[in-house]
Scaffold this motif. Structure first.
Motif, PDB file in Angstrom:
ATOM      1  N   UNK A  68      22.611 115.994 -24.326  1.00 26.69           N
ATOM      2  CA  UNK A  68      21.992 115.832 -23.007  1.00 26.69           C
ATOM      3  C   UNK A  68      22.965 116.223 -21.902  1.00 26.69           C
ATOM      4  N   UNK A  88      24.999 118.601 -21.821  1.00 28.46           N
ATOM      5  CA  UNK A  88      25.070 120.051 -21.605  1.00 28.46           C
ATOM      6  C   UNK A  88      24.276 120.440 -20.358  1.00 28.46           C
ATOM      7  N   UNK A  89      23.113 119.792 -20.174  1.00 23.15           N
ATOM      8  CA  UNK A  89      22.309 120.043 -18.971  1.00 23.15           C
ATOM      9  C   UNK A  89      23.088 119.676 -17.714  1.00 23.15           C
ATOM     10  N   UNK A  90      23.816 118.569 -17.785  1.00 23.15           N
ATOM     11  CA  UNK A  90      24.562 118.080 -16.621  1.00 23.15           C
ATOM     12  C   UNK A  90      25.711 119.047 -16.307  1.00 23.15           C
ATOM     13  N   UNK A 112      25.731 122.243 -16.901  1.00 22.19           N
ATOM     14  CA  UNK A 112      25.110 123.406 -16.251  1.00 22.19           C
ATOM     15  C   UNK A 112      24.858 123.127 -14.776  1.00 22.19           C
ATOM     16  N   UNK A 113      24.335 121.921 -14.510  1.00 25.55           N
ATOM     17  CA  UNK A 113      24.017 121.556 -13.133  1.00 25.55           C
ATOM     18  C   UNK A 113      25.276 121.472 -12.271  1.00 25.55           C
ATOM     19  N   UNK A 148      28.067 122.927 -12.743  1.00 23.14           N
ATOM     20  CA  UNK A 148      28.615 124.285 -12.568  1.00 23.14           C
ATOM     21  C   UNK A 148      27.842 125.050 -11.504  1.00 23.14           C
ATOM     22  N   UNK A 182      20.259 111.646 -17.009  1.00 21.24           N
ATOM     23  CA  UNK A 182      21.190 112.697 -16.613  1.00 21.24           C
ATOM     24  C   UNK A 182      21.898 112.353 -15.300  1.00 21.24           C
ATOM     25  N   UNK A 203      22.331 131.563 -12.085  1.00 22.56           N
ATOM     26  CA  UNK A 203      21.820 130.532 -13.002  1.00 22.56           C
ATOM     27  C   UNK A 203      21.021 129.494 -12.211  1.00 22.56           C
ATOM     28  N   UNK A 208      20.219 126.299 -12.682  1.00 22.13           N
ATOM     29  CA  UNK A 208      20.345 125.001 -13.360  1.00 22.13           C
ATOM     30  C   UNK A 208      20.061 123.893 -12.375  1.00 22.13           C
ATOM     31  N   UNK A 209      19.297 122.938 -12.808  1.00 21.31           N
ATOM     32  CA  UNK A 209      19.131 121.744 -11.992  1.00 21.31           C
ATOM     33  C   UNK A 209      18.854 120.565 -12.892  1.00 21.31           C
ATOM     34  N   UNK A 210      18.865 119.395 -12.300  1.00 21.88           N
ATOM     35  CA  UNK A 210      18.622 118.199 -13.099  1.00 21.88           C
ATOM     36  C   UNK A 210      17.139 117.882 -13.188  1.00 21.88           C
ATOM     37  N   UNK A 246      16.905 119.134 -24.261  1.00 24.21           N
ATOM     38  CA  UNK A 246      18.128 118.392 -24.561  1.00 24.21           C
ATOM     39  C   UNK A 246      18.070 116.987 -23.970  1.00 24.21           C
ATOM     40  N   UNK A 247      17.067 116.774 -23.138  1.00 23.31           N
ATOM     41  CA  UNK A 247      16.940 115.540 -22.393  1.00 23.31           C
ATOM     42  C   UNK A 247      16.187 114.517 -23.245  1.00 23.31           C
TER      43      UNK A 247
END
Lengths: 114, 415, 193
Positions: free
Chosen positions: B286, B288-290, B292-293, B295, B377, C1, C3-5, C69-70
């Motif tokens: 989980x 990994x998503x954070x 990415x965010x 970054x 997250x 990219x 990417x967000x939460x 992944x969440x």
């Protein structure tokens, strides 16, 4: 801060409700009192209803109730505590004279209003 | 296509059962405990319907489960079982025996919190109690990884240089009872990947009336070679397992195409990271998503997933984090009275301290998700923010979550 | 990219009572979506020590492409399926409803307690289950029916996909479930939004 130190004193002087602002104030272990245990009444979709004309006051429903929600009233008939009765139907199944009937919650609530 | 090949939607527990079947396990002993029960239920179903050629023995307790596996493994059988939490604690005595006898038993653990208060949800404290028993241990982070790790575990355990049992832990309910699509390879590929089960037992021990031996006898303290020498051999086998784990992970990737880092740890954007968080299990996935965010906001962060817990991946961690400014270690387990309160953070500190490259690297311990508490997250994002703030200030950030030197995030009464 | 939460997949919450099939429903929904070609799906049953009749929750996450992944519980679902309208009496359930809500209820049910919900669909799944004899020890089993209604509301999978998966899963009872699900598909109707 250390309210819990009274928790095991006699039944009357212990706090009615346990309220803590953060985890540091908590009792060292989780404690439940009988009067604030999980109220299982809202699990119920069928409710036992007693037919007093058929009931012989034998007490078998009281004996079999797995949650101890059935008590004998002053008139000798058995009363069900609906706060905790989860509607399992064991009392109705065990009643030797068929005095306990399982009624859907909607029906029971409608007849309550009437 | 058969039921056991191709892409299918399965629960984490069933992934373990299917993998045991694919690994041609010969003996399974079982005792049910939540949340592991589905693993052995599925195996019993497969054995009963003739889809799995295996001896399935129902035992009267977890202690007997492990005793049974030890007996079967003595006779040279490939063995498997599964347990959880309190069951593992009850099993503890033969767990140590299995490692001491150097038997390649594989067991999956649907990890759960230890009672009291009663708890059945994800928490690695159960395997932490057995971490020094001599077993190899891995912390898994997905349905596919459960399946793949069982296959890899037999290959590592049955290596004559290792010959140690393997414990594969994954979070109870969060992985055991959730479903995800996994890919199950062709049986012929798996058969080729796995070592052959020796017909005449393992190299070092066998139960055979035609070749009688005696084992498990008492050795006096000053008899040499004796207790000390054989204990040293277990530690040596743990150390020898490190390159073998890396090798098997590499071979697995070449054969099946799935990447588990170097088998010991798995890096996620660590190469150029200034702030690295070490995490394990599903919370690492989980995170990994954070990463990415964070970054995308311009922070140079990375995450290192601790995959193998025993042997402890000291060199792999040093190698991955030596260029970082500061690192955090997140535990989903408790080690009461230890330097940090968390098992992995305590060990990471010890491991880094002895190497000149990392001896000055600050380690910030975090503990979260105890007893299956949801970790969202947002909470993981805040862990990164605390880590960066600690670096900027050059000292620990004082807040309500801080107990001694450890941040316990997600507790009651804390903003 | 980019990417967000925030989520980039569909989130579905199930509110039911132990024994109605809500946990199985969250798993079946994933099976339908997976069969329909979704790349990654995840079902999260919120299991504890619940018994028959106790309020329970389950979640499904459906992603067309990206890996999910969440793994945490859903706070604001895109779709919510309520298996029993009496659950709306529980304040924490009623206030948590967001997005589109599909409720198993007869037409006359009072929806004032969820005035904040913008889109509501109703289906009388209990009666359909009773008429189609989808009962286990006297309890109507509602999972396939609610998912029939969900198929109509979202269009995420077809009735053919349902039929295929139900026949695989339930063998001889698959057809019976399919017929009832089809009835729910046809009878679900929008009452708000």
């Amino acid at each position: 801060m250390s309210d819990w130190k009274n928790i095991c004193k006699d039944k009357d002087s212990r706090p009615k409700e346990q309220k803590y602002k953060n985890w540091k104030e908590l009792t060292p272990i989780p404690i439940s009192f009988p009067d604030n245990a999980m109220q299982t009444g809202n699990w119920r979709s069928f409710r036992p209803v007693l037919d007093k004309e058929k009931c012989t006051k034998c007490g078998i429903c009281w004996l079999y109730c797995p949650e101890g929600t059935i008590k004998q009233g002053e008139d000798g008939y058995y009363v069900i505590d609906l706060t905790y009765c989860k509607g399992c139907g064991i009392c109705a199944h065990e009643c030797p004279v068929g005095a306990m009937e399982m009624v859907t919650e909607e029906e029971a609530q409608e007849s309550d209003v009437e | 296509m058969s039921e056991f090949e191709g892409k299918r939607l399965v629960k984490g527990n069933f992934a373990a059962s299917y993998a045991a079947r694919a690994a041609n396990v010969q003996v399974v002993t079982a005792f049910p405990i939540t949340p592991q029960t589905l693993v052995v239920e599925k195996i019993s179903e497969l054995v009963d319907s003739g889809k799995m050629n295996c001896e399935f023995v129902r035992m009267e307790s977890e202690h007997s489960v492990m005793a049974g596996l030890i007996g079967a493994s003595y006779a040279g059988a490939r063995t498997f079982s599964a347990t959880s939490g309190q069951g593992l604690l009850y099993m503890a005595e033969p767990v140590h025996w299995a490692a001491g006898t150097r038997l390649p038993i594989v067991m999956t653990i649907a990890s759960r919190g230890i009672a009291p208060p009663w708890n059945i949800w994800a928490d690695f404290s159960d395997i932490v109690t057995q971490r020094d028993s001599g077993w190899l241990m891995a912390l898994l982070s997905g349905h596919q990884e459960i399946y793949d790790s069982v296959l890899m575990a037999y290959k590592i355990s049955e290596n004559p240089d290792v010959m140690l049992p393997y414990m594969l832990a994954y979070g109870g309910f969060i992985l055991s009872h959730t479903s995800k699509p996994i890919h199950m390879p062709k049986q012929s590929l798996i058969d080729e990947f796995l070592p052959k089960i020796p017909k005449l037992g393992w190299d070092h021990v066998f139960l055979d009336p035609d070749r009688p031996i005696m084992h498990g006898n008492l050795i006096m303290p000053n008899t040499t070679p004796g207790y000390q020498e054989f204990r040293m051999k277990i530690q040596l086998a743990q150390l020898k397992a490190k390159p073998i784990i890396r090798e098997v992970a590499k071979e697995f990737k070449e054969t099946f195409g799935r990447d588990y880092g170097n088998g010991m740890v798995q890096e996620y954007k660590c190469k150029d990271a200034e702030f690295i968080m070490i995490n394990c299990g599903i919370l690492a996935k989980q995170m990994e998503n954070v990463v990415d965010f964070m970054r995308s906001l311009g922070h140079k962060v990375g995450m290192l997933r601790l995959r193998t817990y025993r042997p402890f991946p000291t060199e792999d961690i040093i190698d991955a984090v030596k260029h970082a400014k500061i690192i955090g270690v997140v535990d989903r387990a408790t080690a009461f009275g230890s330097p940090t309160g968390g098992p992995i953070s305590s060990e990471t500190m010890a491991a880094l301290h002895n190497d000149p490259q990392t001896k000055d690297l600050r380690v910030i311990p975090f503990i979260n998700g105890i007893g299956g508490r949801d970790v969202v997250t947002q909470q993981q994002k805040r862990q990164f923010e605390i880590l960066m703030e600690c670096y900027d200030k050059g000292e620990l950030v004082k807040n309500e979550e801080l107990m001694s030197t450890t941040y316990w995030t997600g507790a009651m009464g804390v903003k | 990219m980019t990417a967000n939460l925030e989520k980039d997949f569909t989130e579905v919450t199930f509110h039911g009572r132990g024994g109605q099939g809500a946990i199985t429903a969250s798993n079946l929904l994933c099976a339908f979506a997976f069969e329909e070609g979704y790349n990654d799906v995840l079902d999260i049953p919120k299991i504890g020590a619940e018994r028959r009749g106790a309020p329970i929750q389950a979640f499904s996450k459906l992603s067309k492409e990206k890996e999910i992944k969440d793994f945490c519980a859903i706070k604001s679902a895109d779709y919510t399926l309520v298996f029993d309208f009496t659950l709306l009496d529980i304040p924490s359930v009623a206030t948590s409803l967001k997005g589109t809500v599909i409720i198993n209820a007869p037409d006359f049910v009072d929806l004032d307690c969820i005035a904040h919900v913008k889109a509501i669909w109703l289906v009388d799944a209990t009666n359909i289950a009773i008429n189609n004899n989808l009962m286990i020890s006297g309890y109507p089993i509602l999972n396939t029916l609610m998912l029939g209604a969900y198929a109509k509301v979202t269009g995420q999978y077809t009735l053919e996909t349902m039929k295929k998966v139900l026949n695989q899963r339930f063998g001889s009872r698959g057809e019976q479930n399919y017929i009832a699900a089809k009835e729910a598909f046809e009878s679900v109707k929008k009452v708000r939004g």
